[in-house]
Design an enzyme around this catalytic site. Structure first.
Site, short mmCIF file in Angstrom:
data_model
loop_
_atom_site.label_atom_id
_atom_site.label_comp_id
_atom_site.label_asym_id
_atom_site.label_seq_id
_atom_site.Cartn_x
_atom_site.Cartn_y
_atom_site.Cartn_z
N ASP A 36 66.23 -2.49 34.83
CA ASP A 36 67.23 -3.43 34.30
C ASP A 36 67.30 -4.73 35.11
O ASP A 36 68.14 -5.59 34.84
CB ASP A 36 68.60 -2.76 34.24
CG ASP A 36 69.09 -2.32 35.63
OD1 ASP A 36 68.40 -2.63 36.63
OD2 ASP A 36 70.15 -1.68 35.70
N GLU A 38 67.93 -5.06 38.45
CA GLU A 38 68.64 -5.00 39.73
C GLU A 38 67.65 -4.81 40.88
O GLU A 38 66.60 -4.19 40.71
CB GLU A 38 69.62 -3.82 39.75
CG GLU A 38 70.87 -4.08 38.95
CD GLU A 38 71.86 -2.92 39.05
OE1 GLU A 38 71.59 -1.96 39.80
OE2 GLU A 38 72.89 -2.99 38.35
N ARG A 92 73.66 -29.57 48.29
CA ARG A 92 73.84 -30.92 47.73
C ARG A 92 75.18 -31.07 47.01
O ARG A 92 75.77 -32.14 46.98
CB ARG A 92 72.70 -31.32 46.81
CG ARG A 92 72.47 -30.40 45.63
CD ARG A 92 71.69 -31.11 44.52
NE ARG A 92 70.29 -31.35 44.81
CZ ARG A 92 69.29 -30.50 44.55
NH1 ARG A 92 69.56 -29.32 44.05
NH2 ARG A 92 68.05 -30.81 44.79
N GLN A 93 75.71 -29.97 46.45
CA GLN A 93 76.95 -30.07 45.68
C GLN A 93 78.12 -29.80 46.62
O GLN A 93 78.66 -28.70 46.70
CB GLN A 93 76.91 -29.05 44.53
CG GLN A 93 78.06 -29.14 43.55
CD GLN A 93 77.94 -30.26 42.55
OE1 GLN A 93 76.89 -30.90 42.41
NE2 GLN A 93 79.01 -30.56 41.84
N HIS A 125 70.87 -30.36 53.62
CA HIS A 125 71.17 -31.57 52.82
C HIS A 125 72.68 -31.85 52.89
O HIS A 125 73.41 -31.67 51.93
CB HIS A 125 70.72 -31.28 51.40
CG HIS A 125 70.51 -32.50 50.58
ND1 HIS A 125 69.45 -33.34 50.76
CD2 HIS A 125 71.23 -33.03 49.57
CE1 HIS A 125 69.51 -34.32 49.89
NE2 HIS A 125 70.59 -34.16 49.15
N ASP A 168 66.70 -44.10 50.70
CA ASP A 168 68.11 -44.48 50.57
C ASP A 168 68.77 -44.50 51.95
O ASP A 168 68.18 -44.06 52.94
CB ASP A 168 68.86 -43.50 49.64
CG ASP A 168 68.60 -42.05 50.02
OD1 ASP A 168 68.38 -41.77 51.22
OD2 ASP A 168 68.59 -41.20 49.12
N LYS A 191 69.40 -46.42 46.85
CA LYS A 191 69.05 -45.60 45.68
C LYS A 191 70.29 -45.29 44.85
O LYS A 191 71.33 -44.96 45.38
CB LYS A 191 68.41 -44.29 46.16
CG LYS A 191 68.05 -43.33 45.03
CD LYS A 191 67.12 -42.24 45.50
CE LYS A 191 67.84 -41.01 45.98
NZ LYS A 191 66.96 -39.89 46.29
N ASP A 218 61.46 -38.47 53.83
CA ASP A 218 62.71 -37.99 53.20
C ASP A 218 62.98 -36.57 53.66
O ASP A 218 62.10 -35.91 54.22
CB ASP A 218 62.56 -38.04 51.67
CG ASP A 218 63.91 -38.24 50.98
OD1 ASP A 218 64.95 -38.18 51.66
OD2 ASP A 218 63.92 -38.45 49.75
#
Ligand code: R5P
Length: 296
Positions: A36, A38, A92-93, A125, A168, A191, A218
């Site tokens: 399944d 898992e 990043r969030q 990040h 940036d 950027k 970067d």
């Protein structure tokens, strides 16, 4: 205290290099999937300190296996479980950019903080978060910079008139940290991102690039869109060549081929994420940081 490094099948080369640099035994974690979907995870019994090594690129399935492995290590006697994640996902969030969005940096950071005794990672990040300890509150959180390792790998490989270019303002610390030991000139662009693959960049108006080799620097290459946009601008400004180096290469083979087709060569990266460009080994820098932090 006894210690060993535990790793998954992917990234085994990097994990073994780190274990060797630390003089530790390494054990591969066995995984399989039930019909399944898992995961079943099985670790080697481990008293003392367990370093649990996994790069968290394409992270969702890996995170669940990681949680299971940490639990199994504690059940089998580990007193301390240290996460060594050369690439740390979901950083990043760090805010909700639109109403209703999850702040994934906080969610994943909290999960790590309650699961592990310490965190070691490379160039996370963290653009608006001033320190990694704010991501994983209450545990030692070690941020290893890839810049000295990248600079050492580039020494003697780049012409003295090469201009290092960050896409940036946020890339300024990385670009400067690579440029300074090599005595190279560095500039950064401005950027604005309009979508996952749509970025607009402006280079400084006074950048003197005519006839000079350029090296884009970067923290990560994802779709490669940032590098492609920068490369176009650099060529328009008269650069004689465009190469690139990043800490983390998350790009697909297809995206890397696109960079090559657009004349960005070579594209170099550290081995925090196993990929075709990942030739700069981080084992020594990670080992030094782990020892310096007293995690063994
Ligand atoms: C952005 O803040 C990062 O430093 C990178 O420039 C970006 O994530 C690279 O993404 P892509 O390769 O998709 O343009």
């Amino acid at each position: 205290m006894t210690a060993a490094l535990h790793h998954f099948a992917e990234g085994a080369t990097q994990a073994r290099q780190l274990a060797e640099a630390l003089g530790l035994p390494s054990h591969e974690i066995a995984t399989r999937r039930f019909p399944d979907g898992e995961a079943l995870v099985q670790v080697a019994p481990q008293p003392g300190t367990a370093l649990l090594f996994r790069a968290l690129d394409r992270p969702d399935a890996k995170l669940v296996e990681l949680l299971l492995a940490a639990s199994a290590l504690r059940d089998s006697g580990a007193e301390r479980v240290v996460l060594v994640a050369p690439y740390l996902a979901y950083m990043r969030q760090d805010i909700a950019f639109a109403p209703g969005q999850a702040v994934s940096q906080r969610v994943i950071g909290t999960l790590i903080a309650v699961t592990f005794d310490a965190l070691v990672t490379v160039d996370p990040h963290l653009h608006r978060t001033p320190h990694l300890s704010l991501v994983a509150p209450g545990i030692p959180a070690i941020n290893v910079s890839a810049a000295p390792t990248i600079a050492a790998a580039l020494a003697g490989q780049v012409a003295p008139d090469t201009v290092l270019v960050g896409p940036d303002e946020e890339s300024l610390p990385w670009v400067q940290a690579v440029a300074a030991p090599l005595g190279l000139h560095a500039i950064v662009g401005h950027k604005v991102r309009h979508g996952d693959r749509d970025v607009r960049i402006a280079l400084p108006e006074d950048a003197d690039l005519a006839g000079r080799p350029t090296l884009l620097v970067d923290d990560l290459i994802s779709s490669g869109g940032t590098l492609l946009t920068c490369a176009e601008l650099l060529r328009a400004a008269g650069a004689s060549s465009v190469a690139a180096v990043a800490t983390h290469c998350l790009a697909s083979d297809e995206d890397l081929a696109r960079l090559s087709a657009h004349g960005i060569a070579p594209v170099m990266a550290t081995d925090t994420v196993p990929c075709a460009s990942a030739a700069i080994a981080m084992a020594s820098a990670l080992a030094e940081a782990i020892r310096a932090a007293g995690l063994l």
